[in-house]
Design an enzyme around this catalytic site. Structure first.
Site, PDB file in Angstrom:
ATOM      1  N   LYS A  28       0.523   8.437 -15.149  1.00 54.11           N
ATOM      2  CA  LYS A  28      -0.254   9.558 -15.676  1.00 54.11           C
ATOM      3  C   LYS A  28       0.469  10.211 -16.846  1.00 54.11           C
ATOM      4  O   LYS A  28      -0.121  10.482 -17.897  1.00 54.11           O
ATOM      5  CB  LYS A  28      -0.502  10.578 -14.562  1.00 54.11           C
ATOM      6  N   ARG A  97       0.260  18.008 -10.915  1.00 52.81           N
ATOM      7  CA  ARG A  97      -0.245  16.749 -10.369  1.00 52.81           C
ATOM      8  C   ARG A  97       0.872  15.721 -10.275  1.00 52.81           C
ATOM      9  O   ARG A  97       1.791  15.701 -11.084  1.00 52.81           O
ATOM     10  CB  ARG A  97      -1.357  16.170 -11.269  1.00 52.81           C
ATOM     11  N   GLY A 106      -5.335   9.371  -4.938  1.00 47.28           N
ATOM     12  CA  GLY A 106      -5.614  10.148  -3.739  1.00 47.28           C
ATOM     13  C   GLY A 106      -4.507  10.192  -2.721  1.00 47.28           C
ATOM     14  O   GLY A 106      -4.649  10.842  -1.687  1.00 47.28           O
ATOM     15  N   MET A 108      -1.196  11.200  -3.199  1.00 41.28           N
ATOM     16  CA  MET A 108      -0.222  12.284  -3.318  1.00 41.28           C
ATOM     17  C   MET A 108      -0.942  13.566  -3.715  1.00 41.28           C
ATOM     18  O   MET A 108      -2.162  13.595  -3.831  1.00 41.28           O
ATOM     19  CB  MET A 108       0.888  11.889  -4.294  1.00 41.28           C
ATOM     20  N   ARG A 341      -6.377   5.909 -17.016  1.00 32.77           N
ATOM     21  CA  ARG A 341      -5.587   4.904 -16.306  1.00 32.77           C
ATOM     22  C   ARG A 341      -6.431   3.648 -16.188  1.00 32.77           C
ATOM     23  O   ARG A 341      -7.662   3.689 -16.345  1.00 32.77           O
ATOM     24  CB  ARG A 341      -5.179   5.394 -14.916  1.00 32.77           C
ATOM     25  N   HIS A 457     -13.382  10.072  -3.117  1.00 32.83           N
ATOM     26  CA  HIS A 457     -12.183   9.504  -2.499  1.00 32.83           C
ATOM     27  C   HIS A 457     -12.513   8.239  -1.716  1.00 32.83           C
ATOM     28  O   HIS A 457     -11.851   7.195  -1.846  1.00 32.83           O
ATOM     29  CB  HIS A 457     -11.541  10.556  -1.585  1.00 32.83           C
ATOM     30  N   SER A 765       5.966 -31.898   4.676  1.00 36.28           N
ATOM     31  CA  SER A 765       5.177 -30.672   4.651  1.00 36.28           C
ATOM     32  C   SER A 765       5.949 -29.628   5.451  1.00 36.28           C
ATOM     33  O   SER A 765       6.207 -29.820   6.641  1.00 36.28           O
ATOM     34  CB  SER A 765       3.783 -30.887   5.262  1.00 36.28           C
ATOM     35  N   CYS A 832       2.393 -26.044   4.785  1.00 34.84           N
ATOM     36  CA  CYS A 832       1.128 -25.892   5.503  1.00 34.84           C
ATOM     37  C   CYS A 832       1.141 -24.730   6.487  1.00 34.84           C
ATOM     38  O   CYS A 832       0.258 -24.622   7.332  1.00 34.84           O
ATOM     39  CB  CYS A 832       0.756 -27.183   6.225  1.00 34.84           C
ATOM     40  N   TYR A 852       2.172 -29.021  -3.449  1.00 35.86           N
ATOM     41  CA  TYR A 852       0.932 -28.380  -3.004  1.00 35.86           C
ATOM     42  C   TYR A 852       1.229 -27.340  -1.933  1.00 35.86           C
ATOM     43  O   TYR A 852       2.283 -27.345  -1.301  1.00 35.86           O
ATOM     44  CB  TYR A 852      -0.067 -29.417  -2.474  1.00 35.86           C
TER      45      TYR A 852
END
Length: 895
Positions: A28, A97, A106, A108, A341, A457, A765, A832, A852
């Site tokens: 901010k 703020r 939302g 803080m 933002r 919110h 694997s 995997c 992979y």
């Protein structure tokens, strides 16, 4: 002034900071400085750095020199505004703020109208010629300060406000008179005195430092910690504090406030989107206290300010090359921007915006791929309401976040958190949400509010989490005391099933069937770019033809794990498995396995058909045998009757198979060695299935994987059985089938002796689930009793079963890969475990040079995008080998 600069000024045509100083000034503060630099109208103010917050967190006091810097910058604000902080005929009021380096909307605390007391409120009333405005600002300030700084529950103030409105016979705050608000301020201050034993602070400087400390402290609140944990934000960043001269949207009908986005955050369409309120302050829009108007209506209320807002929005998006979320206030016709933002957006919007910005030549394809976080794609893969379902629609609100969800209606966020985390389907129902509801929102399947708009919110937080949300369902009347809501004459009680349709905003009675989503052209385009960029191939874990088809639909390049034991648990098969385990003779065992052979063969045929032309890695039987055995007298008696044996003897055999530590017991390759008939049966089923489908024109590519190997001798034993079986089946059929034989690396010894094991393996694997258990000495099934405590106290950085322990388990993956390829350079290496679908783990696997990853079908697109992110972030590891060749598939082409 101290040598270190703790405070940075902005506004009045100049700024100390820049957009590149987010780590120091918070997002901010950095953006306020940047807006000032490019000529966007911003009220003057200053930012206290995140370094000051970190100092405060460490020492529980503000750093030396900060007081002097704050006072010096207050003097600059007075100079730029012509107002005086703490007195005079034109009092300077400020907002305080938070502003972290990473946006945490939302989470803080914020305080507005700071600087008001019994003297300055009268000066403000005289200056504005509007006593109602002055006392409206004063009551808001006492409420916010009492809640945030003095820790008095906000609903205590809300109760007094509602009581005042009821006594006056009005519904809206704006209908209260100046005298009403003056009385309300007195009642609020009496509440403060009764709750704290102290008078409400009248000194604006005392108020300011109380607010600064409160914002620092808000970094450590449970909701902020929870948000950081869920969004993988570091705990040591700290927050900046932004002190800005107040501009007032509640001066009358020539003033207002709102929130806007340069593109639609729900759909991604290139349209100016937002909401505003006349005669209101910013929290009225965000908190959903009043239902806002669409931003287009602002053109009628404030034409010049609206035109200036459109121009500023276009300038900011062009400057940042990204969709922006703006907060603004109009004070007596003059526009001020309070924040910009990067806008939170749904996954659908993120994909569309990224692709369209490439088409508009704003960003590159690589930037577009990076603009979409892999986990965001979860939203696109979620179900939608079945269009053929019969619906009992109760009402409709605003479609704040897409998807569809059914669950029990719960009105209390604590209950929602407890039951949701326990696995229940919960829909949190609230008048409007606040940051204190965050844990309940996280645990719920969806969120429904009676109030609020698309920038409330609930809407912003739900969109960020990819959670279905409907807001502003104004026909709903919620009675939290009795745990119910009504719509006309319909009553929905606590625990009743309801369904939310996040695409349309519908609120539906009961549990409604859903259908799978259709992925659009923007998604296919973005994923095509990701596939061109990534090196890692992505396969899927699938145990049946339906899952295999789903995986292929989502772009899987094959199956990386087919767990054959899952097929055994189906009805009609489990008894044959039990007979095989409990048979006391080889002949009896072979007889039971003969029953299983055609069942397994049929399963493999279906999977080979679904994955025609793509590799299918089939893991031989892995779990300990006791998992298949009957439990309880009834099951044992029933099986004894079917087998024609004595129940007592069978019960004893069942007990003989119990193990003290089955995870490290008689399972995996050990079964194949001690009961070779199992390996032979499974290999025969695989190759007979491959022969059968090949005669249909299907191209099967079987890869047979031996689990839990710890020594090369174990793999050599099993490989010999598999090859003998394959040669016999293929010779009898007169068919040639290409196949591979490899192993899972899930024991530390296997990784450390990978050079020897690779002599008998065509592929590795890594089974990272078991490798994590055996390396950390943690049981996945039992660690839940203490693992959260370890994470909360920083002993472990996160759950090692969700994101790979790169420092420990990761070393074994690196060692196993390197050693295996020294022995066999052509060795194909994959993973995997569950980590195959985790973006952070995928980045590690890319760097390590694996070929992979394999994950659940619904995480295949996530893994594809994460692999592209990894390729952009770094160069290919020196140990890597070429990935699998591109294979055309149904929906998209993958590598």
């Amino acid at each position: 002034m101290s040598a270190q600069q703790w405070v940075y000024f902005f506004g009045g045509g100049g700024a100390d900071g820049t957009r590149d100083q987010k780590a120091l000034l918070g997002g901010k503060g950095a953006n306020l400085a940047e807006m000032t630099r490019i000529g966007v109208p911003v009220p003057p103010g200053f930012t206290i750095t995140t370094e000051a917050c970190r100092h405060y967190m460490k020492h529980r006091d503000v750093p030396a020199g900060l007081l002097d810097e704050v006072n010096a910058n207050l003097a600059k604000m007075e100079q730029h505004t012509g107002r005086t902080f703490g007195g005079g005929s034109s009092p300077l009021l400020v907002s305080v703020r938070s502003g972290a380096a990473v946006s945490m909307p939302g989470m803080m605390d914020t305080i507005l109208n700071l600087g008001l007391n019994d003297e300055t409120v009268e000066a403000l009333a005289d200056e504005s010629s509007n006593p109602r405005f002055a006392y409206d600002s004063y009551r808001r300030f006492v409420h916010m300060y009492g809640d945030v700084v003095l820790n008095i529950k906000g609903d205590r103030f809300e109760h007094l406000l509602e009581r005042m409105k009821d006594g006056r016979g009005v519904h809206l705050d704006t209908e209260l008179t100046a005298d009403d608000l003056r009385t309300l301020v007195r009642q609020f201050k009496e509440l403060v005195l009764s709750e704290t034993g102290k008078e409400f602070p009248a000194d604006p400087h005392e108020q300011l430092w109380g607010a600064i400390r409160a914002v620092f402290n808000s970094w450590e609140t449970p909701r902020a910690r929870a948000y950081r944990r869920i969004n993988n934000i570091a705990d040591d960043l700290g927050t900046g504090v932004n002190v800005m001269a107040m501009v007032f949207g509640n001066l009358g009908n020539d003033s207002g406030t709102g929130v806007a986005f340069t593109r639609n955050p729900s759909t991604g369409t290139h349209e100016f989107f937002g909401e505003f309120l006349v005669n209101a302050q910013g929290e009225d829009v965000v908190a959903g206290v009043r239902d806002p108007q669409p931003i287009e209506e602002m053109a009628k209320a404030f034409p010049p300010a609206y035109a200036e807002l459109l121009a500023a929005a276009e300038r900011l998006e062009k400057h940042y090359r990204e969709m922006q979320d703006l907060e603004f206030t109009v004070e007596r016709g003059k526009l001020y921007l309070l924040q910009t933002r990067t806008g939170k957006r749904t996954a659908n919007a993120a994909v569309r915006i990224a692709v369209e910005m490439v088409n508009e030549e704003v960003i590159s394809r690589e930037e577009a791929v990076l603009r979409v976080e892999p986990d965001q794609l979860n939203q696109l893969l979620h179900p939608m309401i079945d269009p053929n379902a019969e619906l009992d629609v109760l009402t409709a609100g605003l479609p704040a976040a897409p998807g569809a969800a059914s669950g029990h209606a719960v009105f209390n966020p604590e209950e929602a958190a407890e039951r949701g985390h326990a696995g229940e389907a919960i829909i949190l129902v609230r008048r409007e949400t606040s940051p204190e509801d965050f844990e309940g929102m996280v645990a719920s399947r969806a969120v429904l509010t009676a109030r609020g708009g698309m920038t409330s919110h609930a809407a912003v937080v739900a969109r960020g989490m990819g959670k279905c949300c409907v807001v502003g369902a104004s026909e709903i009347k919620i009675d939290e005391a009795y745990g119910r809501f009504t719509v006309d004459d319909r009553i929905v009680k606590h625990d009743d099933w309801i369904t939310l349709d996040g695409a349309t905003g519908r609120v539906i009675w009961g549990k409604v069937p859903t259908v799978e989503p259709e992925l659009g052209d923007h998604f296919r385009t973005l994923m095509g770019w990701a596939d061109e960029i990534r090196r890692l191939s992505v396969r899927a874990n699938a145990d049946n033809p339906n899952d295999a088809a789903k995986a292929r639909h989502f772009g899987a390049a094959g199956i990386g794990l087919c767990r054959t034991e899952h097929m055994f648990f189906e009805e009609g098969r489990i008894d044959a498995v039990r007979e095989m385990i409990l048979s006391e003779t080889v002949e009896g065992r072979r007889k039971a396995l003969a029953k299983l052979l055609p069942m397994q063969r049929e399963d493999f045929e279906g999977i080979f058909r679904a994955m025609d032309g793509l590799p299918v890695t089939i893991r031989l039987l892995d779990p300990p045998l006791h998992e298949f055995l009957p439990v309880g007298s009834a099951e044992i008696k029933s099986l004894a009757k079917k087998m024609g044996v004595d129940a007592a003897r069978l019960r004893q055999q069942v007990e003989n198979h119990r193990e003290a530590n089955p995870m490290l017991g008689h399972r995996g390759v050990r079964l194949g060695i001690t009961i070779p008939e199992i390996t032979i049966m499974q290999a025969r089923a695989i190759f007979e299935a491959a022969v059968n489908v090949s005669r249909e024109g299907v191209v099967p590519i079987p890869e047979i994987m031996v689990p839990l190997v710890g020594t090369v001798e174990e793999l050599r034993h099993q490989r010999k059985l598999i090859e003998e079986t394959a040669n016999k089946v293929l010779r009898e059929a007169g068919v040639q089938i290409e196949y591979l034989i490899g192993t899972m690396i899930e024991l530390p010894r296997a990784a450390l002796t990978a050079d020897r094991i690779a002599a008998e393996a065509d592929f590795f694997s890594f089974g990272t689930n078991d490798l994590t258990q055996t390396t950390l000495g943690l049981s996945r099934d039992d660690a839940g009793s203490f693992l959260p405590h370890y994470i909360d106290h920083g002993i472990l950085p996160g759950d090692p079963f969700q994101s790979l322990d790169q420092e420990g388990v990761g070393q074994l993956v690196e060692i196993g890969t390197r050693k295996g390829r020294v022995s066999r350079p052509s060795l194909k290496v994959g993973v995997c475990g569950e980590h195959g679908g985790d973006p952070r783990s995928i980045n590690f696997f890319h760097r390590t040079g694996l070929d992979y990853v394999s994950c659940s079908p619904y995480r295949v697109p996530i893994a594809r995008l994460a692999a592209a992110h990894a390729a952009i972030a770094g160069t290919r590891s020196a140990t890597s080998v070429p990935a699998e060749k591109p294979v055309p598939i149904e929906v998209v082409a993958v590598a």
